[in-house]
Write an enzyme that holds these catalytic residues in place. Sequence first.
Site, PDB file in Angstrom:
ATOM      1  N   ASP A   1       9.307   2.495  -0.058  1.00 15.50           N
ATOM      2  CA  ASP A   1       8.291   3.201   0.717  1.00 15.50           C
ATOM      3  C   ASP A   1       8.530   2.819   2.175  1.00 15.50           C
ATOM      4  O   ASP A   1       8.151   1.733   2.618  1.00 15.50           O
ATOM      5  CB  ASP A   1       6.902   2.773   0.233  1.00 15.50           C
ATOM      6  CG  ASP A   1       5.774   3.352   1.079  1.00 15.50           C
ATOM      7  OD1 ASP A   1       6.069   3.898   2.168  1.00 15.50           O
ATOM      8  OD2 ASP A   1       4.612   3.239   0.668  1.00 15.50           O
TER       9      ASP A   1
ATOM     10  N   LYS B   1       4.710   9.019   9.114  1.00 13.90           N
ATOM     11  CA  LYS B   1       4.484   8.501  10.463  1.00 13.90           C
ATOM     12  C   LYS B   1       5.510   9.017  11.488  1.00 13.90           C
ATOM     13  O   LYS B   1       5.348  10.087  12.022  1.00 13.90           O
ATOM     14  CB  LYS B   1       4.426   6.972  10.427  1.00 13.90           C
ATOM     15  CG  LYS B   1       3.268   6.487   9.502  1.00 13.90           C
ATOM     16  CD  LYS B   1       2.910   5.066   9.740  1.00 13.90           C
ATOM     17  CE  LYS B   1       1.926   4.519   8.708  1.00 13.90           C
ATOM     18  NZ  LYS B   1       0.544   4.888   8.917  1.00 13.90           N
TER      19      LYS B   1
ATOM     20  N   TYR C   1       0.863  -1.188   0.000  1.00  9.33           N
ATOM     21  CA  TYR C   1       0.000   0.000   0.000  1.00  9.33           C
ATOM     22  C   TYR C   1       0.896   1.233   0.000  1.00  9.33           C
ATOM     23  O   TYR C   1       1.798   1.350   0.833  1.00  9.33           O
ATOM     24  CB  TYR C   1      -0.880  -0.017   1.252  1.00  9.33           C
ATOM     25  CG  TYR C   1      -1.828   1.148   1.386  1.00  9.33           C
ATOM     26  CD1 TYR C   1      -2.940   1.267   0.549  1.00  9.33           C
ATOM     27  CD2 TYR C   1      -1.629   2.134   2.353  1.00  9.33           C
ATOM     28  CE1 TYR C   1      -3.826   2.326   0.668  1.00  9.33           C
ATOM     29  CE2 TYR C   1      -2.506   3.194   2.491  1.00  9.33           C
ATOM     30  CZ  TYR C   1      -3.605   3.287   1.648  1.00  9.33           C
ATOM     31  OH  TYR C   1      -4.482   4.339   1.774  1.00  9.33           O
TER      32      TYR C   1
END
Length: 432
Positions: free
Chosen positions: A244, A272, A149
């Site tokens: 990623d 994050k 994702y």
Amino acid sequence: MITSSFKTTKSDEIFAAAQKLMPGGVSSPVRAFKSVGGQPIVFDRVQGAYAWDVDGNRYIDYIGTWGPAICGHAHPEVINAICEAAQKGTSFGAPCRLENVLAEMVIDAVPSIEMVRFVNSGTEACMSVLRLMRAFTGRDKLIKFEGCYHGHADMFLVKAGSGVATLGLPDSPGVPKSTTNNTLTAPFNNLEAVKALFDENPGEIAGVILEPVVGNAGFIVPDGGFLAGLRELTRENNALLVFDEVMTGFRIAYGGAQEKFGTTPDLTTLGKIIGGGLPVGAYGGRRDIMEMVAPAGPMYQAGTLSGNPLAMTAGIKTLELLRKPGTYEQLDRVTKRLAEGLLKVAHETGHPACGGQISGMFGFFFNAEPVHNYEDAKKSDLSKFSRFHRGMLERGIYLAPSQFEAGFTSLAHTDADVDETLAAAREVMTSL
Ligand code: HOZ
């Protein structure tokens, strides 16, 4: 034991009202608990390893706001720094010294990053990095992996993980075919499939993007040689390799998966943890590529709140705490006890299970065979996972409400928290 005080009256009331106001009652799909059943609980406050809901139930939290809370929720030094910074304003929309400080910290830590651009989320970082991959190579196609994702931008919503996997919607209506025609997919850990895509599309592929350790299809580690093999294949084909590291950055090692596994990509996305709990994303990499980004170069990308002083402050303070000696050893030790303990409990209570951890990131499947890719992850007993999730929730353990999400610990989680979790797991698994 389920505590007699476990009541969710207020959560249920608030969520019922929320459903009339917001689609599905939430601001992001996974937290609606759709795949595990039952109502989500509504949080009131968080501190350290714990979350309290509006009914007063306390949970040991293994989501940690999906990764950022690696130092523990509401760490006093982070909160104080944010409060102090807020006195000088929350957003400048102009250059700010704190951007330099965080940029230097990121560049020092992450092997691939020589220059960095701050944005406001992981989604924004990934959609920007794809534009950059295309701008730099002059090619349109990209390779991504099934179950990975990279946020919810159109061109990544193909066989995607996280919320779309959780809801069984790996693609999405509203995404025109013309935006995903150039998105090619391969199974994770399958170098042959990647090689075949390069062979079938000579000179057309801008690059390969992946979560080097998958966290959005459950927790899946790269097989030995997979990351190095991708590095070789991308070099051979004059294509870019992009990690990623929105989840793994500063989580599985201070320098992320690229430090841990010794493979350096061309570009990296972050999010994050670098925002310390405030909205931040970033993309960075080789200087010659990053100099294509406007205003240094022609590839346009911008943002009013990008690099704002509050988010920069929270990120700086969080990284300062993380780079103290022993932090990753502590995360690894506590999380290993948890992950190994869960497997032991499952096996002793007669449930096929597999899983693992790296530092403060872990995963667990009700699946006898090891999981190497998304197809393997889907073979987990999802109905059993739902019942396990509910049982743990009722016993004060807050796990990700989806089989297709990794778990996270923090520096605030203790051996006593792990013991309490394993005791709850034994009770629940015995009753499944
Ligand atoms: N998509 C994120 C997890 N991989 C966030 C989910 C949420 O906040 O609900």
